[in-house]
Design a protein around this motif. Structure first.
Motif, PDB file in Angstrom:
ATOM      1  N   GLU A  36     -11.573  34.003  15.482  1.00 20.03           N
ATOM      2  CA  GLU A  36     -10.293  34.969  15.576  1.00 20.03           C
ATOM      3  C   GLU A  36     -10.623  35.388  13.500  1.00 20.03           C
ATOM      4  O   GLU A  36      -9.726  36.133  13.987  1.00 20.03           O
ATOM      5  CB  GLU A  36      -9.504  34.230  16.050  1.00 20.03           C
ATOM      6  N   GLN A  37     -10.439  34.418  12.897  1.00 21.74           N
ATOM      7  CA  GLN A  37     -10.507  34.512  11.989  1.00 21.74           C
ATOM      8  C   GLN A  37     -11.148  34.997  10.856  1.00 21.74           C
ATOM      9  O   GLN A  37     -11.443  35.408   9.453  1.00 21.74           O
ATOM     10  CB  GLN A  37      -9.761  33.250  10.813  1.00 21.74           C
ATOM     11  N   THR A  38     -12.074  35.041  11.105  1.00 18.28           N
ATOM     12  CA  THR A  38     -13.336  35.461  11.008  1.00 18.28           C
ATOM     13  C   THR A  38     -13.974  37.713  11.118  1.00 18.28           C
ATOM     14  O   THR A  38     -13.429  37.975  11.729  1.00 18.28           O
ATOM     15  CB  THR A  38     -14.763  35.031  10.451  1.00 18.28           C
ATOM     16  N   ILE A  39     -14.913  37.274  11.889  1.00 13.98           N
ATOM     17  CA  ILE A  39     -15.631  37.938  13.259  1.00 13.98           C
ATOM     18  C   ILE A  39     -14.830  39.033  14.056  1.00 13.98           C
ATOM     19  O   ILE A  39     -14.748  40.141  13.928  1.00 13.98           O
ATOM     20  CB  ILE A  39     -16.989  37.468  13.656  1.00 13.98           C
ATOM     21  N   GLU A  40     -13.312  38.377  14.703  1.00 16.32           N
ATOM     22  CA  GLU A  40     -13.167  39.177  15.609  1.00 16.32           C
ATOM     23  C   GLU A  40     -13.505  39.995  16.420  1.00 16.32           C
ATOM     24  O   GLU A  40     -13.567  40.664  16.977  1.00 16.32           O
ATOM     25  CB  GLU A  40     -11.648  39.662  15.085  1.00 16.32           C
ATOM     26  N   PHE A  41     -14.393  39.230  17.530  1.00 17.08           N
ATOM     27  CA  PHE A  41     -15.754  39.564  18.401  1.00 17.08           C
ATOM     28  C   PHE A  41     -16.498  38.565  19.265  1.00 17.08           C
ATOM     29  O   PHE A  41     -16.009  37.080  18.433  1.00 17.08           O
ATOM     30  CB  PHE A  41     -16.451  40.470  16.987  1.00 17.08           C
ATOM     31  N   PRO A  42     -16.972  39.135  20.634  1.00 14.05           N
ATOM     32  CA  PRO A  42     -17.721  38.051  20.785  1.00 14.05           C
ATOM     33  C   PRO A  42     -19.169  37.060  20.554  1.00 14.05           C
ATOM     34  O   PRO A  42     -19.100  37.874  19.301  1.00 14.05           O
ATOM     35  CB  PRO A  42     -17.973  39.472  21.970  1.00 14.05           C
ATOM     36  N   LEU A  43     -18.613  36.164  20.413  1.00 12.38           N
ATOM     37  CA  LEU A  43     -19.355  35.481  19.682  1.00 12.38           C
ATOM     38  C   LEU A  43     -20.826  35.300  20.024  1.00 12.38           C
ATOM     39  O   LEU A  43     -21.893  35.534  19.647  1.00 12.38           O
ATOM     40  CB  LEU A  43     -18.885  33.916  19.588  1.00 12.38           C
ATOM     41  N   ASP A  44     -21.001  35.619  21.197  1.00 12.86           N
ATOM     42  CA  ASP A  44     -22.774  36.198  21.840  1.00 12.86           C
ATOM     43  C   ASP A  44     -23.285  37.484  21.209  1.00 12.86           C
ATOM     44  O   ASP A  44     -24.460  37.317  22.501  1.00 12.86           O
ATOM     45  CB  ASP A  44     -22.808  36.289  23.354  1.00 12.86           C
ATOM     46  N   LEU A  45     -22.076  38.153  20.680  1.00 14.77           N
ATOM     47  CA  LEU A  45     -22.506  39.363  20.533  1.00 14.77           C
ATOM     48  C   LEU A  45     -23.790  39.312  18.952  1.00 14.77           C
ATOM     49  O   LEU A  45     -23.902  40.388  18.206  1.00 14.77           O
ATOM     50  CB  LEU A  45     -22.544  40.499  20.882  1.00 14.77           C
ATOM     51  N   VAL A  46     -23.244  38.250  18.370  1.00 10.56           N
ATOM     52  CA  VAL A  46     -23.376  38.367  16.617  1.00 10.56           C
ATOM     53  C   VAL A  46     -24.691  37.339  16.605  1.00 10.56           C
ATOM     54  O   VAL A  46     -24.891  35.758  17.427  1.00 10.56           O
ATOM     55  CB  VAL A  46     -22.249  38.320  15.762  1.00 10.56           C
ATOM     56  N   ASP A  47     -25.518  37.133  15.368  1.00 14.18           N
ATOM     57  CA  ASP A  47     -26.542  36.067  15.466  1.00 14.18           C
ATOM     58  C   ASP A  47     -27.070  36.787  13.963  1.00 14.18           C
ATOM     59  O   ASP A  47     -26.222  37.089  13.146  1.00 14.18           O
ATOM     60  CB  ASP A  47     -28.199  36.652  15.851  1.00 14.18           C
ATOM     61  N   GLY A  48     -28.097  35.660  13.189  1.00 13.68           N
ATOM     62  CA  GLY A  48     -28.711  35.844  11.970  1.00 13.68           C
ATOM     63  C   GLY A  48     -27.422  35.709  11.216  1.00 13.68           C
ATOM     64  O   GLY A  48     -26.629  34.202  11.076  1.00 13.68           O
ATOM     65  N   PRO A  49     -27.432  36.734   9.930  1.00 10.89           N
ATOM     66  CA  PRO A  49     -26.084  36.072   8.729  1.00 10.89           C
ATOM     67  C   PRO A  49     -24.943  35.405   9.354  1.00 10.89           C
ATOM     68  O   PRO A  49     -24.067  35.105   8.714  1.00 10.89           O
ATOM     69  CB  PRO A  49     -26.162  36.932   7.524  1.00 10.89           C
ATOM     70  N   ILE A  50     -24.926  36.496  10.059  1.00 11.52           N
ATOM     71  CA  ILE A  50     -23.483  36.768  10.572  1.00 11.52           C
ATOM     72  C   ILE A  50     -23.210  35.774  11.315  1.00 11.52           C
ATOM     73  O   ILE A  50     -21.658  34.800  11.024  1.00 11.52           O
ATOM     74  CB  ILE A  50     -23.029  38.097  11.343  1.00 11.52           C
ATOM     75  N   ALA A  51     -23.362  35.446  11.736  1.00  8.06           N
ATOM     76  CA  ALA A  51     -23.072  34.145  13.591  1.00  8.06           C
ATOM     77  C   ALA A  51     -23.667  32.792  12.161  1.00  8.06           C
ATOM     78  O   ALA A  51     -22.934  32.045  12.622  1.00  8.06           O
ATOM     79  CB  ALA A  51     -24.651  34.103  14.376  1.00  8.06           C
TER      80      ALA A  51
END
Length: 385
Positions: A36-51
């Motif tokens: 919530e305090q970072t991407i505020e986005f579904p975790l399963d939809l990010v990878d690589g440096p963002i994750a």
């Protein structure tokens, strides 16, 4: 999947949150905060440096006080950018809206400390300003609201004559028609200068520059040009970033007032802990003295909460200077010995209405306060010897 391509430094800062409820629920909340305090986005939809870098990392989880758990989450330095506003947003933006979460403390990274220089003066600089190498400093506020500039200036003269170190506007004095800012500034600076000269003191006048938008900075610059010794500002009203701007652009010592911050600390299971709000965040944003409600006065702060503030203004914070705590709100001459015992010497005693009691007058009452403090300190030194 979204991964991004930016190369991260690997430097991170931490925040510790107190989470209330059963262990499994608290652990789930901790993991949710990291997202919530970072991407505020579904975790399963990010990878690589963002994750790998942007999403917060849960680095600590342990039992706190009964019924609670302390979770430490680290964040990439880059997520805060170079702005104090975004740093605060990462710390507690959306999560401040959720129940049973309390921000307890932060740990700055070296890069953050370089970006935000913190207090420009700190304890040593404020002491040098008023010529006091040790012992408590004495402060008071010009009040009540409704007096004209001439009456406030007369009051300032008496207080300077009596040896009060920091003579500040009450936070309720702004730019009202009965005591307009420019007129009050000119007359009070002059009055304090006369009081210093006649009484042989080092008192300084501290005008309240809290104002809408860029007017805060404009009033601060006027105050510096007029000869004010420090500035009073309420970051709860103008923003912590505006206080940081004053520290950076004007350079006078800053006294931070707690107006409008009470809601952050009012609940035991939400908001921001006293240690973080009145200690760490004030220092990061450039305050040199922080005013807060003293225990046993007309506000509800406890001894434990006041002790946490005293620790927060002095504990190591990536090398930022320690600052002075200034308990106020119901301070009296009769409590001088008790409060000196509780706070020690590195404190600003902020006493308001009680200095106006009796027939002796402001100057005499101010001298009596200083005598009480010095008498008590002398007694402590004899006992220690």
């Amino acid at each position: 999947m979204y991964g991004g391509a930016f190369e991260f430094s690997g430097e991170r800062f931490d925040a510790t949150y107190r989470l209330f409820g059963p262990k499994d629920e608290a652990l789930g909340t901790a993991k949710a905060i990291a997202v919530e305090q970072t991407i505020e986005f579904p975790l399963d939809l990010v990878d690589g440096p963002i994750a790998a870098h942007v999403v917060g990392r849960l680095t600590g989880f342990e039992e706190g006080e009964p019924g609670s758990f302390d979770a430490t989450i680290s964040y990439a330095l880059e997520s805060a950018g170079a702005e104090l506003t975004q740093f605060l947003n990462v710390l507690f933006g959306n999560s401040s809206l959720l129940p049973r979460i309390r921000l307890m403390r932060v740990r700055l990274s070296p890069g953050l400390a370089r970006r935000h220089a913190g207090p420009r003066h700190g304890r040593g600089g404020v002491r040098a300003l008023v010529g006091a190498d040790d012992g408590p400093l004495l402060a008071t506020a010009l009040k009540p609201m409704g007096l004209g500039a001439n009456a406030l200036a007369g009051m300032a003269y008496e207080l300077a004559l009596g040896g009060i170190d920091l003579i500040k506007d009450d936070h309720g004095l702004a730019d009202q028609p009965f005591a307009a800012f420019a007129e009050r500034l000119e007359k009070c600076v002059s009055a304090v200068e006369r009081g210093r000269r006649d009484g042989g003191t080092r008192a300084v006048y501290v005008p309240n520059v809290t104002a809408p938008g860029g007017e805060t900075l404009e009033r601060a610059r006027l105050a510096r040009a007029a000869g004010a010794g420090a500035l009073l500002v309420a970051p709860g009203l103008v923003g912590f970033d505006r206080m940081e701007e004053l520290a950076r652009e004007v350079g006078l010592p800053i006294i931070s007032h707690p107006a409008f911050l009470g809601g952050f600390v009012a609940g035991e299971c939400s908001g921001i802990d006293h240690y973080a709000l009145f200690g760490q965040l004030q220092r990061l944003a450039g305050a040199d003295v922080v005013v807060f409600p003293n225990y046993g006065g007309r506000f509800s702060f406890s001894q434990s909460e006041c002790r946490r503030i005293v620790r927060g203004v002095a504990d190591d914070l990536a090398g930022l200077a320690p600052i002075l705590p200034a308990p106020g709100g119901g301070m009296t001459l009769a409590r001088t010995a008790e409060l000196l015992e509780f706070y020690g010497d590195d404190v600003v005693f902020l006493i308001g209405g009680d200095l106006h009691r009796g027939a002796a007058g402001l100057a005499a009452n101010a001298r009596a306060l200083r005598d009480k403090v010095e008498e008590r300190r002398a007694g402590r030194r004899l006992s220690a010897g």
